[in-house]
Design a protein around this motif. Structure first.
Motif, PDB file in Angstrom:
ATOM      1  N   GLU A  36       0.831  -1.204   0.000  1.00 30.25           N
ATOM      2  CA  GLU A  36       0.000   0.000   0.000  1.00 30.25           C
ATOM      3  C   GLU A  36       0.867   1.257   0.000  1.00 30.25           C
ATOM      4  O   GLU A  36       0.482   2.296  -0.537  1.00 30.25           O
ATOM      5  CB  GLU A  36      -0.926   0.017   1.222  1.00 30.25           C
ATOM      6  CG  GLU A  36      -2.193  -0.785   1.065  1.00 30.25           C
ATOM      7  CD  GLU A  36      -3.135  -0.171   0.026  1.00 30.25           C
ATOM      8  OE1 GLU A  36      -3.433   1.028   0.130  1.00 30.25           O
ATOM      9  OE2 GLU A  36      -3.545  -0.903  -0.883  1.00 30.25           O
ATOM     10  N   ARG A  39       1.682   2.618  -3.496  1.00 30.52           N
ATOM     11  CA  ARG A  39       0.635   3.114  -4.389  1.00 30.52           C
ATOM     12  C   ARG A  39       0.798   4.632  -4.524  1.00 30.52           C
ATOM     13  O   ARG A  39       1.345   5.291  -3.628  1.00 30.52           O
ATOM     14  CB  ARG A  39      -0.757   2.797  -3.845  1.00 30.52           C
ATOM     15  CG  ARG A  39      -1.093   1.325  -3.830  1.00 30.52           C
ATOM     16  CD  ARG A  39      -2.487   1.087  -3.288  1.00 30.52           C
ATOM     17  NE  ARG A  39      -3.536   1.365  -4.257  1.00 30.52           N
ATOM     18  CZ  ARG A  39      -4.838   1.147  -4.020  1.00 30.52           C
ATOM     19  NH1 ARG A  39      -5.231   0.683  -2.833  1.00 30.52           N
ATOM     20  NH2 ARG A  39      -5.741   1.412  -4.939  1.00 30.52           N
ATOM     21  N   TRP A  46      -7.069   5.254  -9.450  1.00 33.07           N
ATOM     22  CA  TRP A  46      -7.212   4.557  -8.166  1.00 33.07           C
ATOM     23  C   TRP A  46      -8.328   3.496  -8.222  1.00 33.07           C
ATOM     24  O   TRP A  46      -9.464   3.784  -8.560  1.00 33.07           O
ATOM     25  CB  TRP A  46      -7.506   5.551  -7.056  1.00 33.07           C
ATOM     26  CG  TRP A  46      -7.507   4.936  -5.693  1.00 33.07           C
ATOM     27  CD1 TRP A  46      -8.562   4.335  -5.066  1.00 33.07           C
ATOM     28  CD2 TRP A  46      -6.411   4.848  -4.781  1.00 33.07           C
ATOM     29  NE1 TRP A  46      -8.191   3.877  -3.829  1.00 33.07           N
ATOM     30  CE2 TRP A  46      -6.875   4.182  -3.627  1.00 33.07           C
ATOM     31  CE3 TRP A  46      -5.086   5.273  -4.840  1.00 33.07           C
ATOM     32  CZ2 TRP A  46      -6.050   3.936  -2.529  1.00 33.07           C
ATOM     33  CZ3 TRP A  46      -4.271   5.020  -3.743  1.00 33.07           C
ATOM     34  CH2 TRP A  46      -4.742   4.368  -2.611  1.00 33.07           C
ATOM     35  N   GLU A  51      -4.719   0.728 -12.784  1.00 33.80           N
ATOM     36  CA  GLU A  51      -3.883   1.396 -11.783  1.00 33.80           C
ATOM     37  C   GLU A  51      -2.498   0.762 -11.748  1.00 33.80           C
ATOM     38  O   GLU A  51      -2.351  -0.460 -11.772  1.00 33.80           O
ATOM     39  CB  GLU A  51      -4.521   1.324 -10.396  1.00 33.80           C
ATOM     40  CG  GLU A  51      -3.696   2.079  -9.351  1.00 33.80           C
ATOM     41  CD  GLU A  51      -4.244   1.954  -7.931  1.00 33.80           C
ATOM     42  OE1 GLU A  51      -3.591   2.476  -7.007  1.00 33.80           O
ATOM     43  OE2 GLU A  51      -5.296   1.308  -7.747  1.00 33.80           O
ATOM     44  N   THR A  53       0.286  -0.557  -9.885  1.00 35.50           N
ATOM     45  CA  THR A  53       0.641  -1.035  -8.551  1.00 35.50           C
ATOM     46  C   THR A  53       1.804  -2.013  -8.651  1.00 35.50           C
ATOM     47  O   THR A  53       2.026  -2.637  -9.686  1.00 35.50           O
ATOM     48  CB  THR A  53      -0.547  -1.719  -7.862  1.00 35.50           C
ATOM     49  OG1 THR A  53      -1.055  -2.766  -8.703  1.00 35.50           O
ATOM     50  CG2 THR A  53      -1.668  -0.713  -7.585  1.00 35.50           C
ATOM     51  N   ALA A  95       4.564   4.823  -7.104  1.00 32.17           N
ATOM     52  CA  ALA A  95       4.027   3.733  -7.920  1.00 32.17           C
ATOM     53  C   ALA A  95       4.814   3.565  -9.213  1.00 32.17           C
ATOM     54  O   ALA A  95       5.309   4.544  -9.779  1.00 32.17           O
ATOM     55  CB  ALA A  95       2.561   4.006  -8.232  1.00 32.17           C
TER      56      ALA A  95
END
Length: 541
Positions: A36, A39, A46, A51, A53, A95
């Motif tokens: 997390e 990110r 999001w 996204e 990641t 990210a």
């Protein structure tokens, strides 16, 4: 566990085991909770399928560990994404550009390797923040200054590589321009030093930029050709004094001669500190507007249609000047006075121009004066003031959690500034964006204007999709006028690179030719600034 593209589960597990063997188990991160942190808090994608990641993250302690990690990534064809501090909020954060990449987190490499007061330079690792460097200089009592960007928690090295800028003297405030000498781990795991650093035992690595042969340092700015593990920077001698002078002009179109005159002063090196525009008539905040006095609340309402005639009338009826321009000066008191005299003499060409030089203050300021200073950035002091944005607001009924920047560069002329203000104000009105009715240009660059327009990011996929469409429209509108972005978030790398298309995308093709040569396995930051190796292009990743 998420896998990198085109990597088998077995190969990924083997690579992670090898990574842990290099840095230790505690510095390999694979849990959802840990990831997390990697990110992008301001991601415009999001929670969506696209996204960006990470699949994992690994944090080396030194350049030798980086070498070994890169070799492992090559062996298993694991895409890695180096970050320094991951604090470039609005431009991607921590990210990766390609979902599923392993983030190479360099925050533990936070050593100030060398600092030389006599020659005015420093060598830092990626994890050194502006706070770190500033505090080190203060603790050692060195008579040196650093230039700082808006948020001081970012990496000195990382900010420069991403094209970051600050607020003090030229050329220091364009951070890559202040760079001298790079140590970089190439995608094959080989370490290289640029410039004079290629000479073993060099005594002038941070003193002579060109070295021997082509100067290649710029290849590592906004690119994916290696992991920069050390970088040298030229620092400013601590100035004796500081002052801000304000020039006001009465009419809207006075911006045209104003910009021309300042341009001549800058090109002659009479003005070297940052100068900024504000508008007392429209109530735009800023040092100069504050000094000129409050504006009438009704004046700002006239900007609803950006009618130039009404703007001119507002300037006359308000009893305030339309434009205020504040200049920051640094150096001995007599030099500041001489610079101000030159500014005042030049600006007298504009009818109705008025002048006020603030107190010339001896540096460093005592703590009690610093406590009363609104913005410490021009004094070379890093802060987090940029995040003091006041209460949360909403857009389209959704809470705004952050922003992304649209950052076009336009010509340094008053005519171009007027055109850009009209164009961007029209888009803001069209989509009812929560931003000022007129967005003023920044003079951070010495011969071009920068607009840095923050667009809202929410946690709503519908609203974020609308913002992405607005960015696409802004990029296209700007490109039609010959304006291009100097920096962007990963979601828009391809969009922005797409308008740098002269001669059938010759620039992109050249960059990808280099990529194919230095990174044939395509493991180094795939897609960063829209640069892909043949490996990624063939896989259509």
């Amino acid at each position: 566990m998420k896998l990198p593209p085109n990597v088998s589960k077995a190969d990924f597990a083997a690579a992670l085991k090898a990574f842990a063997g290099i840095v230790g188990d505690q510095w390999l991160f694979t849990s959802d909770e840990d990831l997390e942190l990697y990110r992008d808090s301001y991601s415009i994608l999001w929670g969506e399928t696209d996204e960006r990641t990470a699949s994992a993250a690994v944090a080396p302690d030194n350049a030798d560990q980086v070498v070994e990690l890169v070799k492992v990534a090559n062996r298993y064809r694991i895409p890695i994404y180096p970050i320094s501090a991951g604090k470039n909020l609005g431009y991607g954060g921590a990210a990766p550009a390609l979902a599923g990449s392993v983030v190479l987190d360099l925050k533990r490499m936070n050593r100030i390797v060398e600092i030389d007061e006599r020659n005015g330079y420093v060598v830092v690792e990626p994890g050194v923040s502006y706070f770190d460097l500033y505090n080190y200089i203060q603790e050692k009592g060195l008579k040196l200054w650093i230039d700082v960007p808006s948020p001081g928690w970012g990496s000195v090295l990382g900010n420069a590589l991403d094209g970051g800028v600050g607020v003090t003297l030229a050329p220091y405030r364009n951070h890559f321009d202040a760079q001298c000498g790079i140590e970089v781990v190439l995608p094959n795991g080989r370490m290289m030093r640029t410039g004079m650093g290629a000479l073993p035992g060099a005594k002038t690595w941070q003193q002579f930029r060109p070295g021997f042969g082509p100067r290649i340092d710029g290849l590592f700015k906004q690119s994916n050709y290696g992991v920069v593990t050390k970088m040298g920077f030229w620092l400013m001698p601590a100035p004796e004094s500081f002052a801000t002078g304000v020039v006001t002009v009465p009419m809207f179109r006075d911006i045209i001669p104003l910009v021309d005159i300042v341009g001549r002063l800058e090109q002659s090196k009479i003005v070297q500190g940052l100068w900024t525009l504000s508008s007392p008539t429209t109530g735009t905040p800023g040092f100069a507007a504050h000094e000129a006095g409050p504006s009438k609340p009704q004046d700002a309402k006239i900007l609803g249609g950006v009618d130039m005639g009404k703007l001119e009338a507002a300037a006359k009826s308000s009893g305030l000047p339309f434009w205020a321009c504040d200049f920051n000066f640094y150096g001995p008191k007599k030099l500041i006075k001489a610079q101000w005299d030159c500014v005042r003499d030049a600006m007298r060409e504009i009818p109705g121009a008025r002048f006020k030089l603030g107190e010339i203050r001896r540096l460093p300021l005592p703590p009690e004066e610093l406590a009363k200073t609104r913005d410490l950035g021009p004094l070379g002091i890093p802060t987090l003031k940029t995040f003091d944005l006041g209460p949360m607001f909403s857009y389209e009924g959704e809470d705004v959690v952050g922003h992304i920047f649209f950052s076009p560069v336009i010509p340094r002329t008053g005519e171009a500034a007027i055109e850009a203000m009209e164009v961007f104000a029209a888009v803001a009105r069209k989509y009812k964006l929560p931003c000022p009715p007129l967005q003023f240009p920044s003079s951070i660059f010495e011969r071009a204007f920068l607009f840095a327009i923050g667009l809202p990011v929410t946690r709503s996929a519908v609203v974020n999709a609308k913002i992405r469409a607005i960015v696409s429209e802004l990029v296209a509108i700007s490109a039609e006028r010959g304006w291009g972005e100097y920096r962007t978030a990963p979601a828009f790398y391809d969009l922005v690179m797409g308008v740098y298309s002269y001669n059938d995308n010759a620039l992109r093709d050249f960059l990808e030719t280099i990529k194919d040569a230095v990174d044939p396995n395509g493991i180094m930051s795939p897609g960063r600034y829209a640069i892909r190796s043949r490996h990624s292009r063939d896989a259509d990743v």
